[in-house]
Design a protein around this motif. Sequence first.
Motif, mmCIF file in Angstrom:
data_model
loop_
_atom_site.group_PDB
_atom_site.id
_atom_site.type_symbol
_atom_site.label_atom_id
_atom_site.label_comp_id
_atom_site.label_asym_id
_atom_site.label_seq_id
_atom_site.Cartn_x
_atom_site.Cartn_y
_atom_site.Cartn_z
ATOM 1 N N ASN A 1 0.903 -1.123 0.043
ATOM 2 C CA ASN A 1 0.064 -0.146 -0.049
ATOM 3 C C ASN A 1 0.772 1.289 0.060
ATOM 4 O OD1 ASN A 1 -2.375 -1.719 0.256
ATOM 5 N ND2 ASN A 1 -1.836 -1.961 2.465
ATOM 6 N N PRO A 2 1.525 1.452 -1.074
ATOM 7 C CA PRO A 2 2.735 2.379 -1.019
ATOM 8 C C PRO A 2 2.575 3.836 -0.564
ATOM 9 C CG PRO A 2 2.340 1.487 -3.195
ATOM 10 C CD PRO A 2 1.282 0.821 -2.463
ATOM 11 N N PRO A 3 3.165 3.970 0.681
ATOM 12 C CA PRO A 3 3.110 5.322 1.500
ATOM 13 C C PRO A 3 3.626 6.343 0.761
ATOM 14 C CG PRO A 3 4.014 3.662 2.734
ATOM 15 C CD PRO A 3 4.249 3.152 1.344
ATOM 16 N N LEU A 4 3.060 7.713 0.730
ATOM 17 C CA LEU A 4 3.632 8.877 0.248
ATOM 18 C C LEU A 4 5.183 9.045 0.705
ATOM 19 C CD1 LEU A 4 0.594 11.357 0.377
ATOM 20 C CD2 LEU A 4 1.902 10.416 -1.394
ATOM 21 N N SER B 1 -0.966 5.439 -0.585
ATOM 22 C CA SER B 1 -1.548 5.383 0.791
ATOM 23 C C SER B 1 -1.177 6.971 1.544
ATOM 24 C CB SER B 1 -1.163 4.539 1.702
ATOM 25 O OG SER B 1 -1.745 3.159 1.206
ATOM 26 N N ASP B 2 -1.909 7.848 1.938
ATOM 27 C CA ASP B 2 -1.688 8.885 2.853
ATOM 28 C C ASP B 2 -1.759 8.230 4.267
ATOM 29 O OD1 ASP B 2 -1.543 11.150 4.473
ATOM 30 O OD2 ASP B 2 -3.135 12.205 3.301
ATOM 31 N N GLU B 3 -0.772 7.838 4.648
ATOM 32 C CA GLU B 3 -0.672 7.119 6.222
ATOM 33 C C GLU B 3 -1.235 8.187 7.271
ATOM 34 O OE1 GLU B 3 3.278 5.236 6.558
ATOM 35 O OE2 GLU B 3 2.209 3.317 6.201
ATOM 36 N N LYS B 4 -0.885 9.314 6.883
ATOM 37 C CA LYS B 4 -1.085 10.383 8.160
ATOM 38 C C LYS B 4 -2.699 10.389 8.259
ATOM 39 C CE LYS B 4 0.950 14.143 8.239
ATOM 40 N NZ LYS B 4 1.527 15.455 7.869
ATOM 41 N N ASN B 5 -3.536 10.064 7.201
ATOM 42 C CA ASN B 5 -4.990 10.219 7.287
ATOM 43 C C ASN B 5 -5.597 9.041 7.103
ATOM 44 O OD1 ASN B 5 -5.270 13.443 7.525
ATOM 45 N ND2 ASN B 5 -4.376 13.455 5.401
ATOM 46 N N ASN B 6 -4.718 7.927 6.931
ATOM 47 C CA ASN B 6 -5.514 6.623 6.732
ATOM 48 C C ASN B 6 -6.591 6.653 5.522
ATOM 49 O OD1 ASN B 6 -3.851 5.094 8.538
ATOM 50 N ND2 ASN B 6 -5.565 5.110 10.176
ATOM 51 N N VAL B 7 -5.975 7.013 4.435
ATOM 52 C CA VAL B 7 -6.929 6.832 2.958
ATOM 53 C C VAL B 7 -5.893 6.438 2.031
ATOM 54 C CG1 VAL B 7 -8.438 8.648 3.963
ATOM 55 C CG2 VAL B 7 -6.335 9.427 2.744
ATOM 56 N N GLY C 1 -7.971 -1.937 3.435
ATOM 57 C CA GLY C 1 -6.494 -1.866 3.349
ATOM 58 C C GLY C 1 -6.113 -0.622 4.243
ATOM 59 N N ALA C 2 -6.653 0.480 4.288
ATOM 60 C CA ALA C 2 -6.081 1.793 4.620
ATOM 61 C C ALA C 2 -6.439 1.928 6.177
ATOM 62 C CB ALA C 2 -6.700 2.921 3.915
#
Length: 372
Positions: A64-67, A135-141, A252-253
Amino acid sequence: MSDFHVGTQIYSGQTALDQLDTIMNQRIMLVCDPFLNGSDELKKITAHFNTNNTTEIFADVKPNPPLTNIQSGVAQFNQFQPTVIVAVGGGSAIDTAKAIRFFGEKVSEHKINCFIAIPTTSGTGSEVTNTAVVSDEKNNVKFPIIEDYLIPDIALLYPELVMSAPQSVSAFSGLDVLTHALEALVAKDANLFTDALAEKVISVICHDLTKVYQQPTNYELRDEVHQASNAAGIAFNQAGLGITHAIAHQLGAVFHVPHGLACAMVLPYVVEYNAQDPKSRAKYATAARKAGLINGSTSDQVAVKKIVYQIKAMMRAMNCPQSLVKFGIKSADANQAIDRIVSAAKTDGTFPGNPIVPTDQDLTAIYKKVIG
C-alpha cells in the motif's frame, strides 16, 4: 463511441527478459521490492542490462505504497535523472514506480524515455494499467493517481519470477485477478473486447488458481494465471471497476488487510448486490456458463449463486479468512468504522464504474456482511 486500446507491448514466456538486452546507453532506475534487492531473481534481470547503462536501485517499497516512501523515490529520481524506469515486483512496487515517475517528472520537469514493468505476482495487472494506488498514512486513506501516460510501455511476463511467491501471496493476488474480471465484466464502460477478456480470466482463475496454490512450481499453470492477471488488467483499465474495490481500498487503509484478500472478502456480496441489475445478472450468468460452472439450462439467478459459492469455496481451499473478524479485527472496531468506510468508499476512484449507484445504506449493508 467505444474505445479499446492496449498501450503496452507485452512479452510473455521463458525468453521475455531478453527484451532488456536492447537497452543501451541509458540511465536505468530499477524500482523493486526490498526482498528482491540482491536476490538471484533480480540478478537474472540485471544480467540482461548492458554494461554501457548506468543503473541505480530504489528498493524502499512498502505494501500500500505510502507517500513518505514515494517522496524518497522522487528525491532519488531528481538526483539520478533516469531515462528508463524498470519496475520489478508486485503491484506495490509497480505502483511505487508509477508514483515516483508522476511526482518526479512534475517536480524536476525531467521526462523518462521508457517505462518497463516486470510483475512478480499474478494479481494487480498494474503492468498494463494507468493507475497507481498510494496511501496517505497520516490520514489513513488510499487514493489513486490515474493518468494514461503512466501505463508502462513494455510488460515482461516471466513466469519463473512468480514461482517463489508464498502461498498466501498466490492466493490473495489470484483472488484480486478474479475481482478485476468480475468487476470489469459489469462495469459501466465494459464493451465486447473487455467482456471477452474478463470471461476468459474468470474461467482460468476458477479452474486453475487453487491448483497453483497446491502446485506452486507448476510452470504451465503459473504461466496461464500470470497471463490471466495481465488480461484482467487490460480489461479493467478499459472497462473500469466498482464498489468491491472502493470498499476494499478502505479495508486496506484502515485495517491493513492485504488488497487481494480485502477484495475477496467484499466480492461475493457485491456480486449479489449488482445482480439486482438484469443486464449485470445476465452477464454474470453468461460468464459462469462459459467457465463451465453451470450448464446451459441453469437460470441466471442460480448462476449468480454459483459464482458466489465458487468465490467462497476457493477462499476456503486456500485458507483465506472470509471476514474482518476472522482476519483478526474486533467486531466493535469494525462497526465503529462504518461511517468512515462508507464515506471514503464513495470518493474512491473506482466507485463511479459500478453498474448500480449504491446508497449509503447499500454500502453499509455490504460492509456489515464483510465484518462477519
